[in-house]
Design an enzyme around this catalytic site. Sequence first.
Site, mmCIF file in Angstrom:
data_model
loop_
_atom_site.group_PDB
_atom_site.id
_atom_site.type_symbol
_atom_site.label_atom_id
_atom_site.label_comp_id
_atom_site.label_asym_id
_atom_site.label_seq_id
_atom_site.Cartn_x
_atom_site.Cartn_y
_atom_site.Cartn_z
ATOM 1 N N GLY A 209 -4.666 56.213 75.686
ATOM 2 C CA GLY A 209 -5.505 56.083 74.403
ATOM 3 C C GLY A 209 -6.764 56.664 74.644
ATOM 4 C CG ASN A 210 -8.296 59.708 71.873
ATOM 5 O OD1 ASN A 210 -9.287 59.097 70.880
ATOM 6 N ND2 ASN A 210 -7.405 59.726 71.422
#
Length: 410
Positions: A209-210
């Site tokens: 993810g980020n």
Amino acid sequence: MSLQGKHIVLGITGSIAAYKSAVLTRLLVKRGAEVQIVITPAGKEFITPVTLSALSGRPVVSEFFAAGDGSWHSHVELGLWADLMVVAPATAASIGKMAGGIADNMLITTYLSMKAPVFVAPAMDLDMYRHVSTRRNIELLKGDGVQVISAVEGELASHLCGEGRMEEPENIVAAVERFFAGGNGLGKKRIVITAGPTFERIDPVRFIGNFSSGKMGFALAGECARRGAEVILITGPTALSAAHPGIRRVDVESAREMYDAALKVFPQADAAILSAAVADYRPERVCGKKIKRAGRESFTLSLVSNPDIAAALGKMKRPGQLTVGFALETEEEERNAIRKMEEKNLDCIVLNSLNDEGAGFGYDTNRVTLLSRSGERRSFPLKSKVDVARDIIDAVFDASRNSTACNETV
Ligand code: PMT
């Protein structure tokens, strides 16, 4: 400009600036509006309902029940009747109640029942106006889609000079007229917005993810909805909520889900604003069971490319449809942003750099530069994401009215 036949609920709260509400009422009525005044108990300490009902030609509403016959004043009906609600003056207390949904008087219940757009014109002493609590509540209201007509500098009731003075009635009326004339409105446009991160599953407990929080995309959605657009907000996992009734939220997890959702709705849309931080890659295969360490010192994850939503929309867009992208860069910022804009056939791109303090992922603020296909460039200072959203929408849609996105304000 005329406000002929427009139904306006004018909310008045307990500030010395309430004396200007008489002039405001008069100006609205003179332009043809039907004005229904709703005043707080404190407001009546500053201006009498007799003055206001004489000017508006309608009984002033203040309590939940009429004193004489006990009949009920319906805030729900007012919410349906109005084309616009204007709260002027709006005190710190009423702004706080509006932001917090504390419906302890007729004006706040009317606000909570309101189906029409809402403007507020704050009025208070300068220290109250710049207090962190007031600033927070004003930002909350903006995030909820309320249009704030900022207080101006001048002499205040305390005889101090500074920011906190309610905007002059003539200028409030001008803002109302601009709104009805569609000056900053998006009419019946349908706008697709992508927001937040995407999560790409590795196994049942892990993902790639980020750090995107979704704040930038949600601010854009709120701004578009407040201007009358129908917004389809396609968002990756985020803790945020989108309150405005003009926003249809579509929750997705992965880039491929976001891609499918965006491609489905874009053909019927006027524009797409792509603020999501989409994972470029995903694991080639997702393990059905939690991957065990099993004594391994290293572990190789094979990744495959995700579809590019912006590029796909850029390919399929027809004349008149706009696509606006974002670029979060760490080096050669403008060059990279321009390259992305061209590769993805975007009309313009909003550049934010991780080298700028307070900009990018997670913050409530951002600092952006708008770049357009026709070579225009406009930089903005660090602002709240709500205000950045306003700048972006102003630039993109004012410019698109003149047929080249982003160029009019440059
Ligand atoms: O959510 P916040 O915490 O408020 O943070 C906001 C933000 C920093 C995420 C936002 O302002 C931002 O910059 N979003 C774009 C992030 C990015 O790095 O995009 P990119 O350079 O990978 O992609 C360029 C453009 O293509 C973007 O419009 C992106 O949405 C789009 N894209 C990218 C990859 C992909 N597979 N599909 C896409 O549509």
